[in-house]
Motif scaffolding. Structure first.
Motif, PDB file in Angstrom:
ATOM      1  N   ASP A 240       0.823  -1.211   0.000  1.00 30.90           N
ATOM      2  CA  ASP A 240       0.000   0.000   0.000  1.00 30.90           C
ATOM      3  C   ASP A 240       0.857   1.261   0.000  1.00 30.90           C
ATOM      4  O   ASP A 240       0.540   2.245  -0.663  1.00 30.90           O
ATOM      5  N   VAL A 241       1.940   1.221   0.772  1.00 27.56           N
ATOM      6  CA  VAL A 241       2.850   2.360   0.895  1.00 27.56           C
ATOM      7  C   VAL A 241       4.274   1.848   0.802  1.00 27.56           C
ATOM      8  O   VAL A 241       4.611   0.819   1.404  1.00 27.56           O
ATOM      9  N   THR A 242       5.113   2.546   0.049  1.00 22.46           N
ATOM     10  CA  THR A 242       6.539   2.245   0.043  1.00 22.46           C
ATOM     11  C   THR A 242       7.304   3.513   0.401  1.00 22.46           C
ATOM     12  O   THR A 242       6.960   4.609  -0.046  1.00 22.46           O
ATOM     13  N   VAL A 243       8.335   3.342   1.225  1.00 27.76           N
ATOM     14  CA  VAL A 243       9.136   4.472   1.708  1.00 27.76           C
ATOM     15  C   VAL A 243      10.563   4.289   1.218  1.00 27.76           C
ATOM     16  O   VAL A 243      11.204   3.284   1.522  1.00 27.76           O
ATOM     17  N   GLU A 244      11.057   5.246   0.441  1.00 32.61           N
ATOM     18  CA  GLU A 244      12.429   5.189  -0.047  1.00 32.61           C
ATOM     19  C   GLU A 244      13.298   6.026   0.899  1.00 32.61           C
ATOM     20  O   GLU A 244      13.293   7.243   0.868  1.00 32.61           O
ATOM     21  N   ALA A 245      14.064   5.329   1.751  1.00 27.46           N
ATOM     22  CA  ALA A 245      14.860   6.003   2.774  1.00 27.46           C
ATOM     23  C   ALA A 245      16.356   5.787   2.598  1.00 27.46           C
ATOM     24  O   ALA A 245      17.137   6.188   3.458  1.00 27.46           O
ATOM     25  N   SER A 246      16.765   5.182   1.492  1.00 31.23           N
ATOM     26  CA  SER A 246      18.183   4.896   1.299  1.00 31.23           C
ATOM     27  C   SER A 246      18.933   6.041   0.637  1.00 31.23           C
ATOM     28  O   SER A 246      20.133   6.220   0.852  1.00 31.23           O
ATOM     29  N   GLY A 247      18.233   6.805  -0.212  1.00 34.29           N
ATOM     30  CA  GLY A 247      18.888   7.896  -0.930  1.00 34.29           C
ATOM     31  C   GLY A 247      19.659   7.460  -2.156  1.00 34.29           C
ATOM     32  O   GLY A 247      20.327   8.283  -2.785  1.00 34.29           O
ATOM     33  N   VAL A 248      19.580   6.189  -2.554  1.00 31.58           N
ATOM     34  CA  VAL A 248      20.287   5.752  -3.759  1.00 31.58           C
ATOM     35  C   VAL A 248      19.588   6.351  -4.985  1.00 31.58           C
ATOM     36  O   VAL A 248      18.368   6.561  -4.971  1.00 31.58           O
ATOM     37  N   PRO A 249      20.348   6.664  -6.042  1.00 30.48           N
ATOM     38  CA  PRO A 249      19.751   7.359  -7.190  1.00 30.48           C
ATOM     39  C   PRO A 249      18.574   6.634  -7.833  1.00 30.48           C
ATOM     40  O   PRO A 249      17.656   7.275  -8.329  1.00 30.48           O
ATOM     41  N   ASP A 250      18.598   5.303  -7.848  1.00 30.81           N
ATOM     42  CA  ASP A 250      17.486   4.573  -8.456  1.00 30.81           C
ATOM     43  C   ASP A 250      16.484   4.078  -7.410  1.00 30.81           C
ATOM     44  O   ASP A 250      15.712   3.155  -7.670  1.00 30.81           O
ATOM     45  N   GLY A 251      16.476   4.723  -6.248  1.00 32.59           N
ATOM     46  CA  GLY A 251      15.587   4.293  -5.172  1.00 32.59           C
ATOM     47  C   GLY A 251      14.119   4.362  -5.543  1.00 32.59           C
ATOM     48  O   GLY A 251      13.339   3.460  -5.213  1.00 32.59           O
ATOM     49  N   LEU A 252      13.717   5.419  -6.269  1.00 36.40           N
ATOM     50  CA  LEU A 252      12.316   5.545  -6.649  1.00 36.40           C
ATOM     51  C   LEU A 252      11.907   4.406  -7.574  1.00 36.40           C
ATOM     52  O   LEU A 252      10.835   3.804  -7.406  1.00 36.40           O
ATOM     53  N   SER A 253      12.742   4.085  -8.537  1.00 42.27           N
ATOM     54  CA  SER A 253      12.397   2.982  -9.444  1.00 42.27           C
ATOM     55  C   SER A 253      12.372   1.648  -8.712  1.00 42.27           C
ATOM     56  O   SER A 253      11.592   0.755  -9.057  1.00 42.27           O
ATOM     57  N   ARG A 254      13.208   1.509  -7.681  1.00 39.99           N
ATOM     58  CA  ARG A 254      13.210   0.268  -6.909  1.00 39.99           C
ATOM     59  C   ARG A 254      11.906   0.072  -6.146  1.00 39.99           C
ATOM     60  O   ARG A 254      11.377  -1.039  -6.066  1.00 39.99           O
ATOM     61  N   VAL A 255      11.407   1.160  -5.541  1.00 42.13           N
ATOM     62  CA  VAL A 255      10.205   0.996  -4.713  1.00 42.13           C
ATOM     63  C   VAL A 255       8.917   1.072  -5.513  1.00 42.13           C
ATOM     64  O   VAL A 255       7.905   0.495  -5.104  1.00 42.13           O
ATOM     65  N   GLN A 256       8.913   1.754  -6.660  1.00 40.65           N
ATOM     66  CA  GLN A 256       7.649   1.866  -7.392  1.00 40.65           C
ATOM     67  C   GLN A 256       7.179   0.507  -7.885  1.00 40.65           C
ATOM     68  O   GLN A 256       5.972   0.257  -7.981  1.00 40.65           O
ATOM     69  N   ARG A 257       8.098  -0.398  -8.155  1.00 41.47           N
ATOM     70  CA  ARG A 257       7.690  -1.728  -8.622  1.00 41.47           C
ATOM     71  C   ARG A 257       7.120  -2.572  -7.486  1.00 41.47           C
ATOM     72  O   ARG A 257       6.525  -3.622  -7.733  1.00 41.47           O
ATOM     73  N   LEU A 258       7.287  -2.116  -6.230  1.00 38.67           N
ATOM     74  CA  LEU A 258       6.726  -2.818  -5.080  1.00 38.67           C
ATOM     75  C   LEU A 258       5.384  -2.246  -4.651  1.00 38.67           C
ATOM     76  O   LEU A 258       4.758  -2.757  -3.722  1.00 38.67           O
ATOM     77  N   THR A 259       4.941  -1.178  -5.328  1.00 30.51           N
ATOM     78  CA  THR A 259       3.776  -0.405  -4.890  1.00 30.51           C
ATOM     79  C   THR A 259       2.541  -0.785  -5.706  1.00 30.51           C
ATOM     80  O   THR A 259       2.594  -0.891  -6.935  1.00 30.51           O
ATOM     81  N   ARG A 260       1.433  -0.962  -5.022  1.00 30.58           N
ATOM     82  CA  ARG A 260       0.200  -1.372  -5.687  1.00 30.58           C
ATOM     83  C   ARG A 260      -0.398  -0.232  -6.504  1.00 30.58           C
ATOM     84  O   ARG A 260      -0.039   0.942  -6.336  1.00 30.58           O
ATOM     85  N   PHE A 277      13.336   6.943 -12.803  1.00 33.00           N
ATOM     86  CA  PHE A 277      12.079   6.247 -12.552  1.00 33.00           C
ATOM     87  C   PHE A 277      11.315   6.157 -13.866  1.00 33.00           C
ATOM     88  O   PHE A 277      11.662   6.826 -14.856  1.00 33.00           O
ATOM     89  N   THR A 278      10.275   5.334 -13.870  1.00 35.80           N
ATOM     90  CA  THR A 278       9.450   5.150 -15.064  1.00 35.80           C
ATOM     91  C   THR A 278       8.145   5.910 -14.866  1.00 35.80           C
ATOM     92  O   THR A 278       7.250   5.449 -14.152  1.00 35.80           O
ATOM     93  N   ALA A 279       8.046   7.063 -15.497  1.00 37.49           N
ATOM     94  CA  ALA A 279       6.880   7.917 -15.291  1.00 37.49           C
ATOM     95  C   ALA A 279       5.597   7.262 -15.772  1.00 37.49           C
ATOM     96  O   ALA A 279       4.542   7.389 -15.128  1.00 37.49           O
ATOM     97  N   ASN A 280       5.643   6.575 -16.917  1.00 41.52           N
ATOM     98  CA  ASN A 280       4.422   5.967 -17.457  1.00 41.52           C
ATOM     99  C   ASN A 280       3.804   4.990 -16.465  1.00 41.52           C
ATOM    100  O   ASN A 280       2.573   4.925 -16.308  1.00 41.52           O
ATOM    101  N   ASP A 281       4.644   4.228 -15.790  1.00 45.03           N
ATOM    102  CA  ASP A 281       4.138   3.251 -14.818  1.00 45.03           C
ATOM    103  C   ASP A 281       3.446   3.964 -13.656  1.00 45.03           C
ATOM    104  O   ASP A 281       2.373   3.539 -13.208  1.00 45.03           O
TER     105      ASP A 281
END
Length: 352
Positions: A240-260, A277-281
């Motif tokens: 339901d919620v994903t929190v990107e707290a690592s600060g790695v450059p591809d962190g947003l793309s890593r968590v968006q694939r885990l988000t419903r 990140f992938t805006a279309n997704d």
């Protein structure tokens, strides 16, 4: 009095500083009893100036360094004050806001147009005494130990992040990065009633601490794909919620694939490079992307102190309390070198 003064990257000195001025209207003078160090302090030490005004005068505080560090501090009221009596123990929010701009009137004091922070924009709490506005102080419960109370400011930052995530009781939440800020977010999520908290990191020690703080599931991303774990727990629904707290450059793309679909991504960690990140997704699955910074002092600091009155987070997160005059060797160097395993606090009243 002694203070920890940043002059330049790699140049921190323990110096004698004049005692702070007598408090004016709406101010108190504190005897600092604990100050905490965070990643921002370490970044200023290793690569600054980034936020500290060492080369250019700060537009809001008016300060031009060198700067006494320390934006996480607590103390005992020494003099002055209308809301507090001499001897009261208080925690500082560190940020200063105007109360009059449009953001302050909306309650977004952390976004005040003239916001500045003790310990970053002006001399802070890594010293023995400091004069500060009463408005940024809140009382510490008598039974809360100094080491635990010293976590109030970063806990408040974590609680503000939880507020911004719009988490609801029962939600499945992934926290990507279980370092300092991730730990405080996990504690806040637990207090907010999140359903299942999944902590993702590559450090066994951090994941062990995350479990003690309230993470129901821990994932070592160096050996396990977090997506497999999330799918196992939720089916095809994802988190339901994903929190990107690592600060790695591809962190947003890593968590968006885990988000419903219709879920929320919260960005907490500050990336040092461009974010991918992938805006279309995000658009086609209508995922909300939220951000968070600092905390709203009047809301989040009292909530943090209430949480600390219920839980001894220091026993889980604090690695060591060091004397003021040993802060470089015993705290900044291990933090900068990556050998630290937990939070470092400073006792300004103790000298080696």
């Amino acid at each position: 009095m002694k203070a920890v003064v940043l002059h330049a990257a790699g140049d921190i000195r323990i110096e004698e500083r004049p005692e702070p001025p007598a408090p004016g209207r709406g101010e108190v003078r504190l005897r600092v009893t604990r100050a905490g160090l965070c990643g921002t302090d370490v970044s200023e030490y290793t690569a600054g100036p980034m936020m500290t005004p060492l080369k250019t005068r700060h537009p809001n505080s008016g300060v031009l360094g060198p700067v006494v560090l320390g934006h996480e501090f607590i103390g005992v009221v020494d003099s002055g004050g209308e809301s507090f009596a001499v001897g009261d123990r208080v925690a500082a929010g560190a940020g200063v806001w105007c109360e009059n701009c449009s953001w302050c009137r909306r309650g977004q004091t952390n976004l005040c147009e003239s916001y500045w922070t003790y310990g970053l924009s002006a001399d802070g709490g890594l010293t023995q005494q400091i004069t500060v506005p009463e408005a940024m102080l809140h009382p510490i419960a008598p039974h809360v130990a100094d080491d635990n109370a010293a976590l109030a400011q970063p806990v408040a930052v974590g609680l503000h992040a939880v507020d911004r995530s719009r988490v609801r009781p029962g939600d499945v939440v992934v926290v990507h990065g279980a370092g300092a800020i991730g730990s405080f977010v996990i504690a806040g999520l637990k207090a907010a009633g999140a359903g299942v908290i999944i902590a993702v990191d590559i450090d066994d020690g951090r994941l062990e601490t995350a479990a003690k703080l309230g993470a129901d599931v821990t994932v070592d991303a160096s050996s396990t794909d977090p997506l497999e774990v999330v799918r196992e727990l939720t089916g095809s629904a994802l988190a339901d919620v994903t929190v990107e707290a690592s600060g790695v450059p591809d962190g947003l793309s890593r968590v968006q694939r885990l988000t419903r679909r219709g879920g929320t991504v919260l960005l907490v960690g500050l990336p040092k490079g461009e974010v991918s990140f992938t805006a279309n997704d995000l658009i086609l699955r209508e995922i909300d992307v939220m951000t968070t910074v600092a905390h709203v002092c009047d809301q989040n600091l009292p909530a943090a102190l209430a949480l600390l009155a219920e839980r001894d987070l220091a026993s889980l997160l604090v690695e060591r309390v060091v004397p003021l005059d040993r802060v470089v060797e015993d705290a900044f160097m291990p933090l900068a070198g990556g050998t630290a395993r937990g939070k470092f606090l400073v006792n300004p009243r103790e000298l080696s």
